[in-house]
Design an enzyme around this catalytic site. Structure first.
Site, PDB file in Angstrom:
ATOM      1  N   ASP A 193      -5.309   1.145 -10.440  1.00  0.00           N
ATOM      2  CA  ASP A 193      -5.956   2.456 -10.434  1.00  0.00           C
ATOM      3  C   ASP A 193      -5.398   3.387 -11.500  1.00  0.00           C
ATOM      4  O   ASP A 193      -4.370   3.099 -12.123  1.00  0.00           O
ATOM      5  CB  ASP A 193      -5.836   3.098  -9.039  1.00  0.00           C
ATOM      6  CG  ASP A 193      -4.462   2.887  -8.404  1.00  0.00           C
ATOM      7  OD1 ASP A 193      -3.495   2.590  -9.127  1.00  0.00           O
ATOM      8  OD2 ASP A 193      -4.361   3.018  -7.174  1.00  0.00           O
ATOM      9  N   HIS A 228      -3.918   3.528   2.726  1.00  0.00           N
ATOM     10  CA  HIS A 228      -4.728   3.046   1.593  1.00  0.00           C
ATOM     11  C   HIS A 228      -4.027   1.936   0.823  1.00  0.00           C
ATOM     12  O   HIS A 228      -2.798   1.881   0.768  1.00  0.00           O
ATOM     13  CB  HIS A 228      -5.140   4.190   0.650  1.00  0.00           C
ATOM     14  CG  HIS A 228      -4.037   4.849  -0.122  1.00  0.00           C
ATOM     15  ND1 HIS A 228      -3.949   6.213  -0.302  1.00  0.00           N
ATOM     16  CD2 HIS A 228      -2.975   4.351  -0.789  1.00  0.00           C
ATOM     17  CE1 HIS A 228      -2.906   6.505  -1.039  1.00  0.00           C
ATOM     18  NE2 HIS A 228      -2.283   5.393  -1.348  1.00  0.00           N
ATOM     19  N   GLU A 239      -9.164   5.077   0.109  1.00  0.00           N
ATOM     20  CA  GLU A 239      -8.804   5.996   1.181  1.00  0.00           C
ATOM     21  C   GLU A 239      -9.550   5.635   2.468  1.00  0.00           C
ATOM     22  O   GLU A 239     -10.514   4.864   2.431  1.00  0.00           O
ATOM     23  CB  GLU A 239      -9.162   7.427   0.744  1.00  0.00           C
ATOM     24  CG  GLU A 239      -8.430   7.904  -0.516  1.00  0.00           C
ATOM     25  CD  GLU A 239      -6.950   8.208  -0.301  1.00  0.00           C
ATOM     26  OE1 GLU A 239      -6.302   7.558   0.546  1.00  0.00           O
ATOM     27  OE2 GLU A 239      -6.427   9.092  -0.999  1.00  0.00           O
ATOM     28  N   ASP A 258      -1.629   7.097   4.386  1.00  0.00           N
ATOM     29  CA  ASP A 258      -2.848   7.032   5.207  1.00  0.00           C
ATOM     30  C   ASP A 258      -3.407   5.605   5.269  1.00  0.00           C
ATOM     31  O   ASP A 258      -4.547   5.400   5.672  1.00  0.00           O
ATOM     32  CB  ASP A 258      -3.911   8.011   4.677  1.00  0.00           C
ATOM     33  CG  ASP A 258      -4.318   7.722   3.228  1.00  0.00           C
ATOM     34  OD1 ASP A 258      -3.907   6.682   2.678  1.00  0.00           O
ATOM     35  OD2 ASP A 258      -5.058   8.545   2.655  1.00  0.00           O
TER      36      ASP A 258
END
Ligand code: F6R
Length: 265
Positions: free
Chosen positions: A67, A138, A143, A136
């Site tokens: 990413d 990910h 997400e 979270d």
């Protein structure tokens, strides 16, 4: 899924680098999927050491990063390209043309994402994908709510990710709101996956991802469907696993009887 709980961050990093080393010895032109963030820094350090002190060769290796923040050029100190240069690429003998990091300044993001996916396929697919896990749940920047079949695309970061990553910027307002990220579906196509997690703050989400239900609310849980994943944790990140004793026992048996199978699910 193989789960290995190491005593500390250093051993976790050495084990991950050792698995990558093994892969490169078997296939010198391996395609590696790479992650940024704090967690893999120790692994990259060890790979650099293996290159400098033991001649581990990266001259045929091809890499694809997961990413990149939208809008950050490769020269920006908080861009993931810059991170990779500083922590790995400039210290090893990988040809610059073999390195792929999503381009945060792409004119047409959609076209870029399709091109990135095509480049992975043209390279023969990813042999080993290194992953971290976000607070979270990910993987890459997928997400909560991301489709488990998703491909490389633009994602909006959650407030928690922005807060978590603010430590790399002077304040949270500077953290980009968008990123180009490989999808969960893209990641699951890698032939092997190493998921790393370190520290107490990851213990609860690691337990959810590994031992909880498969759900797009915790995209790391999709790894349960992959046939060859090794999860390498330090003791703090593994502290909330219900089956920790079993994972430790399996690892001890493998070390004693089939060490060549360590790193394989
Ligand atoms: C980074 C990436 C992210 C991180 C995750 C954990 O390329 O894909 O998913 O792996 O946010 O980050 P750290 O390691 O900083 O806790």
């Amino acid at each position: 899924m193989e789960v290995i709980i190491c005593d500390n961050y250093e051993n976790m990093s050495k084990l991950a680098a050792g698995i990558i080393r093994q892969q490169l010895l078997i296939k010198p032109n391996s395609v590696l999927g790479l992650a940024t963030g704090s967690t893999p820094i120790g692994t990259y350090k060890e790979l650099v050491r293996l290159h400098k002190e033991e001649g581990l060769d990266f001259s045929q290796v091809v890499t694809f990063n997961l990413d990149e923040y939208l809008g950050l050029p490769p020269s920006h100190p908080q861009s993931y390209r810059y991170f990779m240069d500083q922590n790995l690429f400039k210290h090893i003998n990988i040809p610059p043309g073999n390195i792929h990091v999503p381009y945060g300044h792409a004119e047409s993001v959609m076209e870029f994402c399709a091109w990135y996916e095509a480049q992975i396929v043209a390279a023969g697919g990813i042999d080993i994908q290194l992953l971290g896990i976000g607070g979270d749940g990910h993987i890459a920047f997928n997400e909560p709510g991301s489709s488990l079949g998703s491909r490389t695309r633009l994602k909006t970061l959650t407030e928690q990710t922005i807060k978590d990553n603010a430590r790399f910027f002077s304040n949270a307002d500077e953290v980009p709101r968008f990123a180009i990220t490989m999808g969960v579906g893209t990641i699951l196509e890698a032939r092997r996956i190493i998921l790393l997690a370190s520290g107490r703050s990851k213990a609860a989400i690691v337990a959810e991802a590994i031992e909880g239900p498969i759900t797009s609310q915790v995209t790391a849980s999709a790894l349960q469907m992959h046939r060859d994943v090794v999860v390498i944790l330090d003791a703090d990140a593994g502290a909330k696993l219900k089956r920790a004793d079993y994972y430790r026992w399996v690892y001890e048996q493998k070390k004693r009887l089939v060490p060549q199978m360590i790193g394989h699910a």
